[in-house]
Design an enzyme around this catalytic site. Sequence first.
Site, short mmCIF file in Angstrom:
data_model
loop_
_atom_site.label_atom_id
_atom_site.label_comp_id
_atom_site.label_asym_id
_atom_site.label_seq_id
_atom_site.Cartn_x
_atom_site.Cartn_y
_atom_site.Cartn_z
N SER A 87 40.30 42.57 37.41
CA SER A 87 39.19 42.75 38.35
C SER A 87 38.05 43.46 37.62
O SER A 87 38.26 44.03 36.54
CB SER A 87 39.69 43.61 39.52
OG SER A 87 38.62 44.10 40.30
N TYR A 127 43.61 50.10 44.63
CA TYR A 127 43.30 48.81 44.01
C TYR A 127 42.76 49.02 42.60
O TYR A 127 43.18 48.37 41.64
CB TYR A 127 42.27 48.08 44.88
CG TYR A 127 41.93 46.68 44.42
CD1 TYR A 127 42.74 45.60 44.76
CD2 TYR A 127 40.79 46.43 43.66
CE1 TYR A 127 42.43 44.31 44.34
CE2 TYR A 127 40.47 45.14 43.24
CZ TYR A 127 41.29 44.09 43.59
OH TYR A 127 40.99 42.81 43.17
#
Length: 253
Positions: A145, A158
Amino acid sequence: MVLDLFKLDGKVAVVTGANTGLGQGMAVALAQAGAKVVLVGRRSCDETAGKIAAFGGECTQVLADLSLKESVQAVLSGALSAYGRVDILVNNAGIIKRCDAIDVSEQDWDAVINVNLKMVFLLSQAFARQFEKQNEGGKIINVCSMLSFQGGIRVPAYTASKSAVMGLTKALANEWAPKGIQVNAIAPGYMATNNTSQLRDDADRSEAIIERIPAGRWGTPEDMQGTVVYLASKASDYVNGYTVAVDGGWLAR
Ligand code: NAP
């Protein structure tokens, strides 16, 4: 010829979270490149299977909840019983929980770390053991990410998980490169999927994000397709431990 290096004929690719979003886009691409694809989801992957059937590609489905560690063997056995071997693992399934760091519950922290990090390791380990048995190498592609590089806002678990997956990609690549197993990752930028629906529903936030992306638009599952085929193919046999950003230029800015 060089384009032949990208062909995946005869290969078996397993994609987790293949029912929707980026996983669906990558599964379709791998099938288009010639792989038999094992679609792993906690619910039906019929939509993805339909897209693959539409061009005469081959796939099967394995239902598995990747918050449970028993699913590791279920995924591997499902793939082996369908096609007898595995060559490519795409660790795509992931969850995100948006909440101020000060309020994050231990339960939510564990849920994110389990699916996004622990299962990525356990699946990679199980597949690497199988690749060793087959003795023909293999490819593992993790999904990182922008928050493998940056801190983000209101997504601490996350960010922790995706930063760790980038480190894990390098750690596993170092150990497994000598066995002919390439471990690499793709770091998608801001892509229009369920993962970002809350961001895109917030008009101000969505506009601020688009304004910061040099390409000037949200990414799509199709934007992942060339990179995943490259990392799954012989064309990337000397690429190890690297995370490729597919981000419309976000990190360059
Ligand atoms: P998505 O549409 O939410 O897809 C996530 C996939 O993971 C879905 O198939 C989901 O299944 C599956 N999944 C989640 N928990 C699971 C579990 N316990 N067992 C089995 N499957 C599970 O979002 P996406 O954007 O395509 O996300 C794919 C990957 O890209 C994720 O790792 C995400 O973190 C990463 N990523 C996305 C973006 C972005 O901007 N969209 C950016 C960077 C990284 P369900 O459909 O059943 O929930």
